[in-house]
Design a protein around this motif. Structure first.
Motif, PDB file in Angstrom:
ATOM      1  N   PRO A 187       0.937  -1.139   0.100  1.00 31.65           N
ATOM      2  CA  PRO A 187      -0.087  -0.102   0.088  1.00 31.65           C
ATOM      3  C   PRO A 187       0.787   1.316   0.092  1.00 31.65           C
ATOM      4  CG  PRO A 187      -0.744  -1.758   1.619  1.00 31.65           C
ATOM      5  CD  PRO A 187       0.551  -1.942   1.384  1.00 31.65           C
ATOM      6  N   ALA A 188       0.314   2.382  -0.597  1.00 33.50           N
ATOM      7  CA  ALA A 188       1.024   3.536  -0.580  1.00 33.50           C
ATOM      8  C   ALA A 188      -0.102   4.683  -0.604  1.00 33.50           C
ATOM      9  CB  ALA A 188       2.077   3.756  -1.785  1.00 33.50           C
ATOM     10  N   THR A 189       0.385   5.871   0.029  1.00 37.78           N
ATOM     11  CA  THR A 189      -0.709   7.075  -0.082  1.00 37.78           C
ATOM     12  C   THR A 189      -0.531   7.718  -1.709  1.00 37.78           C
ATOM     13  OG1 THR A 189       0.985   8.783   0.672  1.00 37.78           O
ATOM     14  CG2 THR A 189      -0.059   7.591   2.316  1.00 37.78           C
ATOM     15  N   VAL A 190      -1.678   8.510  -1.755  1.00 36.93           N
ATOM     16  CA  VAL A 190      -1.547   9.253  -3.005  1.00 36.93           C
ATOM     17  C   VAL A 190      -0.148  10.119  -3.099  1.00 36.93           C
ATOM     18  CG1 VAL A 190      -2.606  10.924  -4.292  1.00 36.93           C
ATOM     19  CG2 VAL A 190      -4.042   9.025  -3.302  1.00 36.93           C
ATOM     20  N   GLY A 191       0.054  10.553  -2.148  1.00 33.56           N
ATOM     21  CA  GLY A 191       1.350  11.501  -2.216  1.00 33.56           C
ATOM     22  C   GLY A 191       2.520  10.745  -2.351  1.00 33.56           C
ATOM     23  N   GLU A 192       2.653   9.432  -1.879  1.00 35.52           N
ATOM     24  CA  GLU A 192       3.905   8.494  -2.085  1.00 35.52           C
ATOM     25  C   GLU A 192       3.829   8.029  -3.417  1.00 35.52           C
ATOM     26  OE1 GLU A 192       4.388   6.717   2.400  1.00 35.52           O
ATOM     27  OE2 GLU A 192       2.952   5.737   0.818  1.00 35.52           O
ATOM     28  N   LYS A 244      -9.521   6.495   3.307  1.00 36.46           N
ATOM     29  CA  LYS A 244      -9.159   7.705   4.133  1.00 36.46           C
ATOM     30  C   LYS A 244      -8.716   7.283   5.303  1.00 36.46           C
ATOM     31  CE  LYS A 244      -9.877  12.421   4.218  1.00 36.46           C
ATOM     32  NZ  LYS A 244      -8.934  13.076   3.776  1.00 36.46           N
ATOM     33  N   ILE A 245      -7.250   7.719   5.707  1.00 32.11           N
ATOM     34  CA  ILE A 245      -6.779   7.236   7.001  1.00 32.11           C
ATOM     35  C   ILE A 245      -6.105   8.879   7.300  1.00 32.11           C
ATOM     36  CG2 ILE A 245      -4.882   6.009   8.266  1.00 32.11           C
ATOM     37  CD1 ILE A 245      -5.130   4.050   6.446  1.00 32.11           C
ATOM     38  N   GLY A 246      -6.893   9.389   8.400  1.00 33.68           N
ATOM     39  CA  GLY A 246      -6.490  10.568   8.667  1.00 33.68           C
ATOM     40  C   GLY A 246      -6.456  11.765   7.751  1.00 33.68           C
ATOM     41  N   ARG A 247      -5.666  12.489   7.344  1.00 33.14           N
ATOM     42  CA  ARG A 247      -5.638  13.469   6.209  1.00 33.14           C
ATOM     43  C   ARG A 247      -5.023  12.726   4.884  1.00 33.14           C
ATOM     44  NH1 ARG A 247      -2.615  18.606   8.175  1.00 33.14           N
ATOM     45  NH2 ARG A 247      -3.152  19.085   5.963  1.00 33.14           N
ATOM     46  N   THR A 248      -4.753  11.481   4.820  1.00 32.91           N
ATOM     47  CA  THR A 248      -4.282  10.897   3.728  1.00 32.91           C
ATOM     48  C   THR A 248      -5.099  10.008   3.102  1.00 32.91           C
ATOM     49  OG1 THR A 248      -2.983   9.226   4.918  1.00 32.91           O
ATOM     50  CG2 THR A 248      -1.781  11.309   4.474  1.00 32.91           C
ATOM     51  N   ARG A 249      -5.014   9.656   2.007  1.00 33.86           N
ATOM     52  CA  ARG A 249      -6.035   8.250   1.047  1.00 33.86           C
ATOM     53  C   ARG A 249      -4.834   7.375   0.913  1.00 33.86           C
ATOM     54  NH1 ARG A 249     -10.495   7.261  -0.164  1.00 33.86           N
ATOM     55  NH2 ARG A 249     -11.343   9.438   0.766  1.00 33.86           N
TER      56      ARG A 249
END
Length: 114
Positions: free
Chosen positions: A33-38, A67-72
């Motif tokens: 898994p990775a965030t959209v930013g990553e 959605k986990i906190g401020r990240t997806r």
């Protein structure tokens, strides 16, 4: 993508896979898994641009986000990819049978020439 036109799940999967950036996202998510930013950083695009690509993959069922906190957080959603692989496998077997038949035909013809 025009949302007024209804596409089958297989059409959506292949349309999503037609873009090299989206294929790269799937490759990257294959490592976990990775965030959209990553995902955006190595692709050299903005987070907003990456979110659009992720949304296309998510609509096609190839990616699942949470959605986990401020990240997806994004991860692979392999079910649709299984549908695409089944479609490809069907045609691969079809072509292999045709090529085997063609090979048998030429082998038979070669035997008649002797």
């Amino acid at each position: 993508m025009n949302h007024m036109v209804h596409q089958s799940p297989l059409d959506e999967a292949f349309a999503a896979l037609s873009d090299p950036t989206r294929r790269g996202i799937l490759t990257q998510l294959g490592d976990g898994p990775a965030t959209v930013g990553e995902l955006a950083q190595p692709a050299g695009i903005t987070v907003t641009g990456m979110a659009k690509h992720v949304r296309v993959l998510e609509n096609a069922g190839l990616v699942v986000t949470e959605k986990i906190g401020r990240t997806r957080q994004c991860r692979l959603g392999a079910e649709r990819l299984d549908d695409a692989m089944a479609w490809i496998s069907f045609y691969q077997r079809l072509w292999e049978r045709r090529l085997d038949g063609l090979d048998a035909y030429f082998t038979l013809q070669k035997g008649h020439e002797k």
